[in-house]
Design an enzyme around this catalytic site. Structure first.
Site, PDB file in Angstrom:
ATOM      1  N   LYS A 139       5.122   9.136   8.753  1.00 15.21           N
ATOM      2  CA  LYS A 139       5.271   8.548   9.887  1.00 15.21           C
ATOM      3  C   LYS A 139       6.269   9.335  10.945  1.00 15.21           C
ATOM      4  CE  LYS A 139       2.741   4.427   8.452  1.00 15.21           C
ATOM      5  NZ  LYS A 139       1.113   4.934   8.850  1.00 15.21           N
ATOM      6  N   ASP A 184       9.267   2.922  -0.703  1.00 18.54           N
ATOM      7  CA  ASP A 184       8.172   3.791  -0.117  1.00 18.54           C
ATOM      8  C   ASP A 184       8.976   3.435   1.498  1.00 18.54           C
ATOM      9  OD1 ASP A 184       6.091   4.158   1.706  1.00 18.54           O
ATOM     10  OD2 ASP A 184       4.661   3.568   0.355  1.00 18.54           O
ATOM     11  N   TYR A 217       0.902  -1.126  -0.012  1.00 16.95           N
ATOM     12  CA  TYR A 217      -0.096  -0.098   0.077  1.00 16.95           C
ATOM     13  C   TYR A 217       1.118   1.258   0.031  1.00 16.95           C
ATOM     14  CZ  TYR A 217      -3.289   3.404   1.799  1.00 16.95           C
ATOM     15  OH  TYR A 217      -3.965   4.618   2.110  1.00 16.95           O
TER      16      TYR A 217
HETATM   17  N1  HOZ Z   1      -2.601   3.897   6.754  1.00 17.55           N
HETATM   18  C1  HOZ Z   1      -2.947   3.153   7.956  1.00 17.55           C
HETATM   19  C2  HOZ Z   1      -2.921   1.584   7.551  1.00 17.55           C
HETATM   20  N2  HOZ Z   1      -1.876   0.941   7.124  1.00 17.55           N
HETATM   21  C3  HOZ Z   1      -4.167   3.323   8.466  1.00 17.55           C
HETATM   22  C4  HOZ Z   1      -3.894   5.052   9.246  1.00 17.55           C
HETATM   23  C5  HOZ Z   1      -4.923   5.387  10.108  1.00 17.55           C
HETATM   24  O1  HOZ Z   1      -6.071   4.764  10.086  1.00 17.55           O
HETATM   25  O2  HOZ Z   1      -4.698   6.283  11.018  1.00 17.55           O
END
Ligand code: HOZ
Length: 427
Positions: free
Chosen positions: A265, A237, A142
């Protein structure tokens, strides 16, 4: 009705699904999401006053735990000087210089506001740089929710992708080839057939969005070699892995130098911040230096930059990542041992400060293997752990995160809770 239930019912009236990011809705595991009121160190408290040991850590940024005093003070001081200028600040240069110092593949970086923005911009840049349109991604990885990246494999071993979300034009998805993770031969075949049209390969060097899947070294090496041979841009990524699996990120850990990298992050220390960067000749194509447009009112926001700088400065001390990795390994070893005692089919693995839990005989290496794990067992485990005061990601397809402030007592309590839960699951 609990306070969490009350809040969830209320949220659903004005927010789609009651949440601002889908996985938070607990749809995968069922039940009521916990609404958090406070976090401190390795712990969070929900709206009913219950305390949990947190292994989500805001999905990765909180490598120093919740409300680290130095990060909070840095943000407070920045806020007192002004929330946003839409003009450059000295702290942005400091953060860019620090990133270039920590990650050797970076000659230049551009700060943005999220990981999605970083990957979306890196893809555009790779296309602009090469003058090609097609991209390669891997099933189960992802990279945020830009159109080109919300694509799943079409039918057949080597076909262009289909949209994985309504609203993504089929014509856009067709420009994305989706291949199996950890399959160097499929990658070689794709380059053999389409090499002249491929702008870039984008990969999570440790996959963390289909649970955790560790890379085969020859897979990463093959993509470096094939990109070189065919003039394509290799994008790592590192939104999840950046500064988490090592100070030099996954590219340092596996010894592969990508052309471009994306971060999110940890780089923002819990505030909204992303970054993309890499080779000088490629970054030289970014506006205003070059013709690839990218911009943002809140890019390089002073509060986010302050949080990112404070976090990175604190984690660059010698031994930090070794200690984090050892702690994470101790956690997964303890969980595996507890499952073995109770006769439950379960595996776990760690890469640096991130981990995966699988209700399967062994850790998966591909998306197809991830899909064969026992999702129902995970869901029962998740809820039972939640009842015991352990907050895991509410989905069998997410990685977990350990912070520097998870103590021995937290790990021991987690393993003891799991042993009790495994005993129930085994009945
Ligand atoms: N992108 C996150 C899952 N891999 C979710 C981020 C969120 O819900 O804060």
């Amino acid at each position: 009705m609990t306070r969490n239930e009350e809040l969830f019912a209320r949220a659903q009236k004005t927010i789609p699904g009651g949440v601002n990011s889908p996985v938070r809705a607990f749809r995968s595991v069922g039940g009521t999401p916990r609404f958090f009121t406070r976090g401190e160190g390795a712990h969070v408290w929900d709206a009913d006053g219950r305390k949990y040991i947190d292994y989500v850590g805001s999905w990765g940024p909180l490598i120093l735990g919740h409300a680290d005093p130095d990060v909070v003070a840095a943000v407070q001081q920045a806020a007192a000087r002004g929330l946003s200028f839409g003009a450059p600040t000295e702290a942005e240069i400091e953060l860019a210089e620090l990133l270039v110092e920590l990650v050797p593949s970076l000659d230049m970086v551009r700060l943005v506001s999220s990981g999605t923005e970083a990957t979306m911009s890196a893809i555009r840049l790779a296309r602009g740089f090469t003058g090609r349109d097609k991209i390669i991604k891997f099933e189960g990885c992802y990279h945020g929710h830009a159109d080109s990246l919300l694509v799943k494999a079409g039918s057949g071993a080597l076909t262009f992708g289909n949209p994985s979300s309504d609203g993504v034009p089929a014509d856009v998805a067709r420009e994305t080839l989706v291949l199996d993770y950890n399959a160097p031969h499929a990658l070689a075949r794709a380059f053999h057939e389409h090499g002249r049209d491929i702008a870039c390969v984008i990969v999570e060097p440790v996959a963390g969005n289909m649970n955790l899947v560790a890379p085969r070294q020859d897979f990463l090496e093959a993509m470096r070699k094939l990109c070189d041979q065919h003039g394509a841009v290799l994008i790592f990524d590192e939104v999840m892995t950046g500064f988490r699996v090592g100070l030099g990120s996954a590219q340092g850990l596996y010894g592969i130098k990508p052309d471009l990298s994306t971060f999110g992050k940890i780089v923002g220390g819990g505030m909204p911040l992303g970054a993309f960067g890499g080779r000088r000749d490629i970054m030289g194509k970014v506006a205003p230096l070059g013709p690839v447009y990218q911009a943002g009112t809140l890019s390089g926001n002073p509060l986010s930059v302050a949080a990112g700088l404070a976090t990175l400065r604190k984690i660059r001390v010698p031994g930090f990542h070794e200690a984090l990795a050892a702690k994470t390994r101790a956690l997964v070893d303890g969980l595996q041992q507890a499952a073995r005692h109770r006769g439950v089919t379960f595996a776990a693995q760690a890469v640096g400060g991130m981990f995966g839990l699988y209700f399967a005989p062994q850790a998966p290496t591909t998306y197809a293997e991830v899909m064969t794990a026992d999702k129902e067992a995970f869901n029962r485990f998740f809820h039972a752990m939640l009842d015991q005061g352990v907050y895991l990601a509410p989905s069998a397809f997410e990685a977990g995160f350990v912070s520097a402030v998870h103590g021995d007592a937290d790990l021991a309590a987690t393993i003891a809770a799991a042993e009790a839960v495994f005993a129930d699951l085994a009945k």
